[in-house]
Scaffold this motif. Structure first.
Motif, PDB file in Angstrom:
ATOM      1  N   HIS A  33       5.542  17.304  -1.103  1.00 27.02           N
ATOM      2  CA  HIS A  33       6.733  16.595  -1.092  1.00 27.02           C
ATOM      3  C   HIS A  33       6.649  15.545  -0.103  1.00 27.02           C
ATOM      4  CE1 HIS A  33      11.174  16.308  -1.680  1.00 27.02           C
ATOM      5  NE2 HIS A  33      11.211  15.904  -0.480  1.00 27.02           N
ATOM      6  N   VAL A  34       7.168  14.184  -0.334  1.00 26.74           N
ATOM      7  CA  VAL A  34       6.908  13.163   0.366  1.00 26.74           C
ATOM      8  C   VAL A  34       8.060  12.532   0.941  1.00 26.74           C
ATOM      9  CG1 VAL A  34       5.767  10.756   0.647  1.00 26.74           C
ATOM     10  CG2 VAL A  34       4.684  12.725  -1.026  1.00 26.74           C
ATOM     11  N   TYR A  35       8.050  12.360   2.262  1.00 23.74           N
ATOM     12  CA  TYR A  35       9.333  11.631   3.020  1.00 23.74           C
ATOM     13  C   TYR A  35       8.837  10.065   3.106  1.00 23.74           C
ATOM     14  CZ  TYR A  35      11.524  16.310   3.722  1.00 23.74           C
ATOM     15  OH  TYR A  35      12.115  17.270   4.016  1.00 23.74           O
ATOM     16  N   ALA A  36       9.531   9.424   2.388  1.00 20.74           N
ATOM     17  CA  ALA A  36       8.900   7.974   2.371  1.00 20.74           C
ATOM     18  C   ALA A  36       9.741   7.356   3.294  1.00 20.74           C
ATOM     19  CB  ALA A  36       8.971   7.352   0.881  1.00 20.74           C
ATOM     20  N   LEU A  37       9.296   6.542   4.433  1.00 17.27           N
ATOM     21  CA  LEU A  37       9.947   6.048   5.426  1.00 17.27           C
ATOM     22  C   LEU A  37       9.761   4.495   5.309  1.00 17.27           C
ATOM     23  CD1 LEU A  37       9.745   8.936   6.361  1.00 17.27           C
ATOM     24  CD2 LEU A  37       9.418   7.886   8.901  1.00 17.27           C
ATOM     25  N   GLY A  38      10.892   3.604   5.122  1.00 17.68           N
ATOM     26  CA  GLY A  38      10.821   2.091   5.004  1.00 17.68           C
ATOM     27  C   GLY A  38      12.168   1.480   5.166  1.00 17.68           C
ATOM     28  N   ARG A  39      12.218   0.251   4.958  1.00 22.23           N
ATOM     29  CA  ARG A  39      13.463  -0.456   5.126  1.00 22.23           C
ATOM     30  C   ARG A  39      13.980  -1.127   4.139  1.00 22.23           C
ATOM     31  NH1 ARG A  39      12.952  -4.008  10.724  1.00 22.23           N
ATOM     32  NH2 ARG A  39      15.270  -4.028  10.019  1.00 22.23           N
ATOM     33  N   ASP A  40      13.282  -1.154   2.844  1.00 24.20           N
ATOM     34  CA  ASP A  40      13.717  -1.817   1.617  1.00 24.20           C
ATOM     35  C   ASP A  40      14.393  -1.012   1.010  1.00 24.20           C
ATOM     36  OD1 ASP A  40      13.134  -3.087  -1.154  1.00 24.20           O
ATOM     37  OD2 ASP A  40      13.132  -4.764   0.044  1.00 24.20           O
ATOM     38  N   ASP A  41      15.815  -1.242   0.931  1.00 27.17           N
ATOM     39  CA  ASP A  41      16.570  -0.359   0.083  1.00 27.17           C
ATOM     40  C   ASP A  41      16.246  -0.302  -1.552  1.00 27.17           C
ATOM     41  OD1 ASP A  41      18.252   0.519   2.091  1.00 27.17           O
ATOM     42  OD2 ASP A  41      19.760  -1.047   1.968  1.00 27.17           O
ATOM     43  N   THR A  42      15.829  -1.504  -2.034  1.00 29.07           N
ATOM     44  CA  THR A  42      15.442  -1.544  -3.658  1.00 29.07           C
ATOM     45  C   THR A  42      14.270  -0.643  -3.700  1.00 29.07           C
ATOM     46  OG1 THR A  42      16.505  -3.544  -3.759  1.00 29.07           O
ATOM     47  CG2 THR A  42      15.078  -2.834  -5.541  1.00 29.07           C
ATOM     48  N   THR A  43      13.232  -0.781  -3.035  1.00 26.67           N
ATOM     49  CA  THR A  43      12.070  -0.031  -3.187  1.00 26.67           C
ATOM     50  C   THR A  43      12.305   1.331  -2.862  1.00 26.67           C
ATOM     51  OG1 THR A  43      10.707  -2.096  -2.611  1.00 26.67           O
ATOM     52  CG2 THR A  43       9.683  -0.002  -2.806  1.00 26.67           C
ATOM     53  N   LEU A  44      12.941   1.737  -1.648  1.00 21.45           N
ATOM     54  CA  LEU A  44      13.361   3.011  -1.513  1.00 21.45           C
ATOM     55  C   LEU A  44      13.720   4.057  -2.431  1.00 21.45           C
ATOM     56  CD1 LEU A  44      14.600   3.021   2.057  1.00 21.45           C
ATOM     57  CD2 LEU A  44      12.370   3.964   1.435  1.00 21.45           C
ATOM     58  N   ALA A  45      14.767   2.916  -3.249  1.00 16.86           N
ATOM     59  CA  ALA A  45      15.575   3.552  -4.468  1.00 16.86           C
ATOM     60  C   ALA A  45      14.511   4.073  -5.607  1.00 16.86           C
ATOM     61  CB  ALA A  45      16.919   2.863  -4.897  1.00 16.86           C
ATOM     62  N   GLU A  46      13.542   3.187  -5.742  1.00 14.20           N
ATOM     63  CA  GLU A  46      12.599   3.282  -7.006  1.00 14.20           C
ATOM     64  C   GLU A  46      11.836   4.498  -6.551  1.00 14.20           C
ATOM     65  OE1 GLU A  46      10.764  -0.474  -6.796  1.00 14.20           O
ATOM     66  OE2 GLU A  46      12.176  -1.424  -7.854  1.00 14.20           O
ATOM     67  N   LEU A  47      11.368   4.853  -5.105  1.00 10.24           N
ATOM     68  CA  LEU A  47      10.701   5.871  -4.908  1.00 10.24           C
ATOM     69  C   LEU A  47      11.441   7.141  -4.977  1.00 10.24           C
ATOM     70  CD1 LEU A  47       8.826   4.070  -1.723  1.00 10.24           C
ATOM     71  CD2 LEU A  47       7.844   4.801  -3.907  1.00 10.24           C
ATOM     72  N   GLU A  52      -6.952  -4.050  -5.107  1.00 11.15           N
ATOM     73  CA  GLU A  52      -5.747  -3.306  -5.397  1.00 11.15           C
ATOM     74  C   GLU A  52      -5.015  -2.253  -4.544  1.00 11.15           C
ATOM     75  OE1 GLU A  52      -5.981  -2.144  -9.335  1.00 11.15           O
ATOM     76  OE2 GLU A  52      -6.905  -4.072 -10.246  1.00 11.15           O
ATOM     77  N   PRO A  53      -3.907  -2.069  -4.264  1.00  7.27           N
ATOM     78  CA  PRO A  53      -3.462  -1.033  -3.347  1.00  7.27           C
ATOM     79  C   PRO A  53      -3.553   0.229  -3.615  1.00  7.27           C
ATOM     80  CG  PRO A  53      -1.747  -3.068  -3.626  1.00  7.27           C
ATOM     81  CD  PRO A  53      -2.750  -3.417  -4.558  1.00  7.27           C
ATOM     82  N   VAL A  54      -3.802   0.284  -5.178  1.00  5.64           N
ATOM     83  CA  VAL A  54      -3.964   1.579  -5.494  1.00  5.64           C
ATOM     84  C   VAL A  54      -5.235   2.318  -5.043  1.00  5.64           C
ATOM     85  CG1 VAL A  54      -5.085   1.166  -7.577  1.00  5.64           C
ATOM     86  CG2 VAL A  54      -3.643   3.248  -7.506  1.00  5.64           C
ATOM     87  N   GLU A  55      -6.143   1.427  -4.735  1.00  3.28           N
ATOM     88  CA  GLU A  55      -7.570   1.904  -4.372  1.00  3.28           C
ATOM     89  C   GLU A  55      -7.342   2.511  -2.969  1.00  3.28           C
ATOM     90  OE1 GLU A  55      -9.821   2.322  -6.379  1.00  3.28           O
ATOM     91  OE2 GLU A  55      -9.345   0.592  -7.827  1.00  3.28           O
ATOM     92  N   HIS A 101       0.247   6.863   8.494  1.00  2.00           N
ATOM     93  CA  HIS A 101       0.840   5.681   9.324  1.00  2.00           C
ATOM     94  C   HIS A 101       0.420   4.344   8.596  1.00  2.00           C
ATOM     95  CE1 HIS A 101       2.121   8.449  12.541  1.00  2.00           C
ATOM     96  NE2 HIS A 101       0.873   8.727  12.619  1.00  2.00           N
ATOM     97  N   ALA A 102       1.545   3.796   7.750  1.00  2.00           N
ATOM     98  CA  ALA A 102       0.909   2.708   6.929  1.00  2.00           C
ATOM     99  C   ALA A 102       1.828   1.355   7.421  1.00  2.00           C
ATOM    100  CB  ALA A 102       1.398   2.829   5.610  1.00  2.00           C
ATOM    101  N   ALA A 103       2.864   1.677   8.299  1.00  6.68           N
ATOM    102  CA  ALA A 103       3.814   0.677   8.545  1.00  6.68           C
ATOM    103  C   ALA A 103       3.033  -0.389   9.634  1.00  6.68           C
ATOM    104  CB  ALA A 103       4.949   1.296   9.300  1.00  6.68           C
ATOM    105  N   MET A 137       0.869  -1.189  -0.051  1.00  8.88           N
ATOM    106  CA  MET A 137      -0.035   0.072   0.021  1.00  8.88           C
ATOM    107  C   MET A 137       0.762   1.308  -0.069  1.00  8.88           C
ATOM    108  SD  MET A 137      -2.925  -0.787   2.871  1.00  8.88           S
ATOM    109  CE  MET A 137      -3.673  -2.369   2.896  1.00  8.88           C
ATOM    110  N   GLY A 138       1.868   1.355   0.926  1.00  3.85           N
ATOM    111  CA  GLY A 138       2.824   2.277   0.912  1.00  3.85           C
ATOM    112  C   GLY A 138       3.342   3.127  -0.266  1.00  3.85           C
ATOM    113  N   ARG A 139       3.868   2.283  -1.230  1.00  4.18           N
ATOM    114  CA  ARG A 139       4.472   2.498  -2.387  1.00  4.18           C
ATOM    115  C   ARG A 139       3.135   3.407  -3.264  1.00  4.18           C
ATOM    116  NH1 ARG A 139       6.765  -3.283  -4.410  1.00  4.18           N
ATOM    117  NH2 ARG A 139       5.040  -3.867  -3.282  1.00  4.18           N
ATOM    118  N   GLU A 140       1.900   2.816  -3.170  1.00  6.60           N
ATOM    119  CA  GLU A 140       0.863   3.569  -4.137  1.00  6.60           C
ATOM    120  C   GLU A 140       0.577   4.947  -3.271  1.00  6.60           C
ATOM    121  OE1 GLU A 140      -0.006   2.782  -6.997  1.00  6.60           O
ATOM    122  OE2 GLU A 140       0.512   0.676  -7.018  1.00  6.60           O
TER     123      GLU A 140
END
Length: 238
Positions: free
Chosen positions: A28-42, A204-207, A83-85, A15-18
């Protein structure tokens, strides 16, 4: 920075990515997470700043002035925090240990409570919106999923009390409760039960991101306090 600011936890989840991608159209979004690959994409998206953080360690365990999140906490205004974590592992009362309870409560309840507390001055300054991602499990429970359901019941209480406490300060508080949504978390729960996972049966997460957009775009005179997002056909009715 003059554009509206949003902070999204759990940004690398399904959900968070969407949610990040949608909010970045206007914030301007500060995207907090732990997955380096997805963080790089974001981080490759316009108006997204990725933040690699273990929220339990960096928010709950670190001293107030030593957290790697201090830059965010020092922001003068925050227009939206989502708060999506969350974590979800099936436990019954019999199988859950004290450590299981504490771990789930830390991530699902204590982290959003503490992050909101630290951001309250900035939310008040912006007359901003705090959004808590809940679940259908927040209104009911199951014998084999009690720990997760208990955390989501607690999250409802947190959001409801915060809304009443902060209304005169201009802070809006909303809960979005998706039903079964096509995410790695749900897939993991199905794997625990060795059940067939069919993504097409789920939301679908986009919803969920679209539901959050509705809340963020609400007019000045109102707040949308509770949104339930359900699959068009309930999974149990298929």
């Amino acid at each position: 920075m003059t554009e509206p600011i949003a902070i999204v936890t759990g940004a690398t989840g399904g959900m968070g990515r969407e949610i990040v991608a949608d909010l970045a159209r206007t914030h301007h979004v500060y995207a907090l997470g732990r997955d380096d690959t997805t963080l790089a994409e974001l981080g490759a998206l316009a108006d997204v700043t990725p933040v690699n953080t273990d929220l339990v360690v960096d928010l709950l365990d670190a001293a107030d002035d030593q957290s790697c999140l201090q830059t965010l906490i020092d922001l003068q205004r925050v227009d939206v925090v989502v708060h999506a974590a969350a974590i979800a592992t099936k436990f019954s009362v019999e199988t859950a240990t004290v450590a299981d309870w504490r771990h789930a409560m830390d991530i699902n309840v204590h982290v959003p409570a503490e992050l909101t507390r630290r951001l309250l001055p900035a939310l008040r300054e912006a007359r901003g919106t705090a959004i808590f991602i809940n679940s259908g499990a927040g209104r009911g429970s199951y014998g084999d999923n009690i720990v997760y359901a208990a955390t989501k019941h607690a999250l409802y209480a947190l959001a409801d009390g915060l809304r009443k406490a902060e209304s005169k300060a201009g802070v809006r508080v909303s809960t979005v409760a998706p039903g079964p949504t096509d995410t790695p978390m749900l897939e993991g729960l199905y794997a625990q039960d060795d059940k067939e996972y069919r993504a097409e049966h789920f939301i679908e997460p986009v919803e969920v991101a679209r539901a959050i957009r509705m809340i963020v775009d609400a007019g000045e005179s109102t707040q949308i306090t509770d949104v339930a997002v359900r699959p068009r056909i309930e999974v149990g009715d298929r």
